[in-house]
Write an enzyme that holds these catalytic residues in place. Structure first.
Site, PDB file in Angstrom:
ATOM      1  N   ASP A   1      -4.097  -4.549   1.278  1.00 57.63           N
ATOM      2  CA  ASP A   1      -4.441  -3.913   2.542  1.00 57.63           C
ATOM      3  C   ASP A   1      -5.876  -4.297   2.874  1.00 57.63           C
ATOM      4  O   ASP A   1      -6.818  -3.788   2.274  1.00 57.63           O
ATOM      5  CB  ASP A   1      -4.287  -2.397   2.390  1.00 57.63           C
ATOM      6  CG  ASP A   1      -4.718  -1.624   3.629  1.00 57.63           C
ATOM      7  OD1 ASP A   1      -5.117  -2.255   4.623  1.00 57.63           O
ATOM      8  OD2 ASP A   1      -4.659  -0.380   3.586  1.00 57.63           O
TER       9      ASP A   1
ATOM     10  N   GLU B   1      -3.845   1.844  -3.056  1.00 56.25           N
ATOM     11  CA  GLU B   1      -3.910   3.285  -2.801  1.00 56.25           C
ATOM     12  C   GLU B   1      -2.977   4.057  -3.733  1.00 56.25           C
ATOM     13  O   GLU B   1      -2.148   4.851  -3.288  1.00 56.25           O
ATOM     14  CB  GLU B   1      -3.602   3.602  -1.326  1.00 56.25           C
ATOM     15  CG  GLU B   1      -4.858   3.884  -0.533  1.00 56.25           C
ATOM     16  CD  GLU B   1      -4.604   4.574   0.798  1.00 56.25           C
ATOM     17  OE1 GLU B   1      -5.136   5.694   0.975  1.00 56.25           O
ATOM     18  OE2 GLU B   1      -3.909   4.020   1.645  1.00 56.25           O
TER      19      GLU B   1
ATOM     20  N   ASN C   1      -7.235  -3.846   5.824  1.00 56.82           N
ATOM     21  CA  ASN C   1      -7.748  -2.874   6.789  1.00 56.82           C
ATOM     22  C   ASN C   1      -8.336  -3.510   8.046  1.00 56.82           C
ATOM     23  O   ASN C   1      -9.338  -3.028   8.585  1.00 56.82           O
ATOM     24  CB  ASN C   1      -8.791  -1.960   6.114  1.00 56.82           C
ATOM     25  CG  ASN C   1      -8.192  -0.624   5.730  1.00 56.82           C
ATOM     26  OD1 ASN C   1      -7.442  -0.026   6.494  1.00 56.82           O
ATOM     27  ND2 ASN C   1      -8.521  -0.146   4.543  1.00 56.82           N
TER      28      ASN C   1
ATOM     29  N   TYR D   1      -7.827  -3.617  -2.043  1.00 58.09           N
ATOM     30  CA  TYR D   1      -7.742  -2.568  -1.027  1.00 58.09           C
ATOM     31  C   TYR D   1      -9.114  -2.467  -0.373  1.00 58.09           C
ATOM     32  O   TYR D   1     -10.034  -1.861  -0.909  1.00 58.09           O
ATOM     33  CB  TYR D   1      -7.326  -1.238  -1.671  1.00 58.09           C
ATOM     34  CG  TYR D   1      -7.324  -0.055  -0.736  1.00 58.09           C
ATOM     35  CD1 TYR D   1      -6.821  -0.157   0.562  1.00 58.09           C
ATOM     36  CD2 TYR D   1      -7.821   1.181  -1.153  1.00 58.09           C
ATOM     37  CE1 TYR D   1      -6.814   0.927   1.416  1.00 58.09           C
ATOM     38  CE2 TYR D   1      -7.815   2.277  -0.306  1.00 58.09           C
ATOM     39  CZ  TYR D   1      -7.315   2.143   0.976  1.00 58.09           C
ATOM     40  OH  TYR D   1      -7.317   3.232   1.824  1.00 58.09           O
TER      41      TYR D   1
ATOM     42  N   ASN E   1       0.876  -1.162   0.000  1.00 61.44           N
ATOM     43  CA  ASN E   1       0.000   0.000   0.000  1.00 61.44           C
ATOM     44  C   ASN E   1       0.920   1.221   0.000  1.00 61.44           C
ATOM     45  O   ASN E   1       1.555   1.530   1.008  1.00 61.44           O
ATOM     46  CB  ASN E   1      -0.919   0.023   1.225  1.00 61.44           C
ATOM     47  CG  ASN E   1      -1.829   1.242   1.233  1.00 61.44           C
ATOM     48  OD1 ASN E   1      -1.447   2.336   0.839  1.00 61.44           O
ATOM     49  ND2 ASN E   1      -3.046   1.060   1.708  1.00 61.44           N
TER      50      ASN E   1
ATOM     51  N   ASP F   1       3.152   4.991   4.704  1.00 61.25           N
ATOM     52  CA  ASP F   1       2.846   4.626   6.092  1.00 61.25           C
ATOM     53  C   ASP F   1       2.679   3.113   6.233  1.00 61.25           C
ATOM     54  O   ASP F   1       2.606   2.601   7.360  1.00 61.25           O
ATOM     55  CB  ASP F   1       1.622   5.368   6.612  1.00 61.25           C
ATOM     56  CG  ASP F   1       0.399   5.238   5.714  1.00 61.25           C
ATOM     57  OD1 ASP F   1       0.544   4.815   4.541  1.00 61.25           O
ATOM     58  OD2 ASP F   1      -0.712   5.572   6.167  1.00 61.25           O
TER      59      ASP F   1
END
Length: 261
Positions: free
Chosen positions: A144, A35, A146, A105, A7, A241
């Site tokens: 990702d 992303e 999440n 994602y 990501n 990040d």
């Protein structure tokens, strides 16, 4: 065979922080990003004829988006879930001879959980989608997702119970997905490893102190496990990040598994 997932939280920004050098150093067979946060024509990544590129852009500018760079040309490519489209550009599926690769994602429930209901509905559709694929041939899911699935998957789990990414509902959907025939490849190799994270807040010294979450995954169909050789987290790589994650497989065993399926 080496697969990488990252990501990048804005691919143009990540390129300015060393993405291309990392991409070339990894020498991956398949490299997936989430992303991307860009539209068609806003970036040109020239990897010659070695890689074919597949992009799923979000309709909203500067938001979401996924892409896959593959050395081998797939048999087919799909964007999104059932309708082969997704307004937020969250998924790309590549079909290869011995497996499906799903780069995803997953929607964030948001800090105030205002998108939790949407997130849970999306999880239901996603699980239905990948289980249908799995009925045809093995599946590798990366990206990702999440969610930190277990307490071991984030640093301060007690203070985060009920927060976005660590609600009972989101964790339950991950449990259901794994229960549908998928394996968390990192936990397969390292079931008790602590402090193994893939995302850190931008707050000062959080990453330096490794106060993170493991929310990026390679999940594989259970019958692919004999072909796995390694799954690791490249936590030292900066530029986002999130950090990259890597999956390696024995390609000769992969072919045998598909034959036996």
């Amino acid at each position: 065979m080496k697969l990488v997932s990252w990501n990048v939280n804005g691919l143009r920004a990540c390129v300015n922080k060393g993405f291309n050098d990392y991409f070339k150093d990894m020498d991956a067979d398949i490299f997936c990003v989430q992303e991307t946060k860009l539209q068609e024509g806003q970036i040109c990544l020239d990897y010659g004829e070695e890689y074919t590129q597949y992009w799923n852009y979000a309709q909203k500018k500067g938001y979401s988006g996924t892409a896959v760079f593959s050395r081998s040309k797939p048999m087919s490519v799909y964007y999104g879930i059932e309708e082969n489209s997704e307004a937020e550009g969250r998924m790309v599926t590549l079909e290869f001879e011995h497996f499906y690769l799903v780069n995803v994602y997953t929607p964030n429930a948001r800090r105030d959980l205002s998108r939790l209901e949407l997130r849970l509905e999306w999880e239901e559709r996603f699980r239905g989608y990948v289980t249908k694929l799995d009925a045809q041939k093995p599946v590798i899911i990366c990206g990702d997702l999440n969610v930190a699935h277990q307490e071991i998957d984030l640093k301060n789990w007690k203070s985060n119970v009920g927060n976005s990414g660590f609600t009972h509902e989101e964790r339950g959907k991950m449990t259901e997905l794994l229960g549908a025939g998928f394996v968390d490849s990192f936990r397969h190799f390292y079931p008790e490893r602590n402090d193994a994270f893939t995302w850190w807040s931008f707050m000062p010294k959080v990453r330096e102190r490794n106060i993170g979450w493991r929310i990026d995954y390679f999940l594989v169909s259970a019958r692919l496990v004999p072909a796995l050789t390694d799954a690791r987290i490249d936590a030292q790589t900066m530029g986002s990040d999130h950090c990259p994650i890597i999956l390696e497989l024995d390609e000769s065993k992969l072919a045998l598994i598909d034959t036996e399926s």
